[in-house]
Design a protein around this motif. Structure first.
Motif, PDB file in Angstrom:
ATOM      1  N   PRO A   1       0.834  -1.211   0.000  1.00 42.69           N
ATOM      2  CA  PRO A   1       0.000   0.000   0.000  1.00 42.69           C
ATOM      3  C   PRO A   1       0.864   1.255   0.000  1.00 42.69           C
ATOM      4  O   PRO A   1       1.891   1.318   0.659  1.00 42.69           O
ATOM      5  N   MET A   2       0.435   2.212  -0.765  1.00 42.60           N
ATOM      6  CA  MET A   2       1.162   3.470  -0.873  1.00 42.60           C
ATOM      7  C   MET A   2       0.889   4.313   0.368  1.00 42.60           C
ATOM      8  O   MET A   2      -0.242   4.362   0.852  1.00 42.60           O
ATOM      9  N   PRO A   3       1.916   4.992   0.886  1.00 47.46           N
ATOM     10  CA  PRO A   3       1.664   5.888   2.020  1.00 47.46           C
ATOM     11  C   PRO A   3       0.802   7.052   1.528  1.00 47.46           C
ATOM     12  O   PRO A   3       0.805   7.393   0.348  1.00 47.46           O
ATOM     13  N   PRO A   4       0.066   7.650   2.435  1.00 47.63           N
ATOM     14  CA  PRO A   4      -0.786   8.766   1.995  1.00 47.63           C
ATOM     15  C   PRO A   4       0.058   9.895   1.413  1.00 47.63           C
ATOM     16  O   PRO A   4       1.161  10.174   1.877  1.00 47.63           O
ATOM     17  N   ALA A   5      -0.474  10.499   0.396  1.00 49.77           N
ATOM     18  CA  ALA A   5       0.237  11.601  -0.264  1.00 49.77           C
ATOM     19  C   ALA A   5       0.225  12.824   0.638  1.00 49.77           C
ATOM     20  O   ALA A   5      -0.746  13.063   1.355  1.00 49.77           O
TER      21      ALA A   5
END
Length: 176
Positions: free
Chosen positions: A85-89
């Motif tokens: 999962p991508m970290p929040p922008a």
């Protein structure tokens, strides 16, 4: 994947279609078939690529890949690992402030929906009618005057909205 059987099938169909024609027409059809064979091959490769992309879009952990080996396409399936999962922008930087001086008419328009109390809308429509302009034109003129601080010397009080008494160089407050 060998495309030759598919191309041969198309050429055979063309040959059957011209079987009852005279010799010259059949000769022209054979020359045309030879000339369009590379285009047919390319169209088949594009169809395979599109099919691979369509199948890949429905697979979660695999990708269908088309690669060329010489003149022949080769299809293969590559397993992919699920991406972490991508970290929040980070939050976007604030938008730059609009320029202080607005162009009189920059040629571009934007649509804005505004909810007004019915009584205010009726009053604005009366002012636009008195000024003999459309409601849109009256509102654009009022907003332009409110944002630039300019007032038209030829307009009467019925044509123009009253300016708010609390005006600073950067902000206009009150109702328009």
């Amino acid at each position: 994947m060998n495309l030759d059987p598919y191309l041969s099938s198309v050429l055979a169909d063309l040959d059957r279609a011209t079987a009852l024609a005279d010799e010259q027409t059949r000769d022209v059809a054979a020359r045309v078939a030879t000339a369009v064979e590379p285009a047919l091959r390319l169209a088949l490769v594009h169809a395979l690529s599109d099919a691979a992309a369509s199948i890949t879009s429905e697979l979660g952990d695999a990708a269908v890949v088309v690669r060329m080996e010489g003149r022949e396409p080769v299809l293969s399936v590559h397993r992919t690992e699920a991406a972490p999962p991508m970290p929040p922008a980070p939050p976007a930087p604030p938008a730059p402030e609009p320029p202080e001086v607005l162009a009189e008419d920059d040629g571009e328009t934007a649509r804005v929906t505004v909810r007004l109390p019915q009584s205010l809308k009726a009053a604005v429509e009366r002012r636009a009618l008195e000024a003999d302009v459309s409601l849109n034109t009256w509102i654009v003129q009022a907003l332009r005057r409110a944002t630039t601080g300019a007032s038209s010397s030829s307009s009467s009080s019925a044509e123009t909205p009253t300016a708010s008494p609390t005006r600073t160089p950067r902000r206009v407050t009150g109702w328009a």
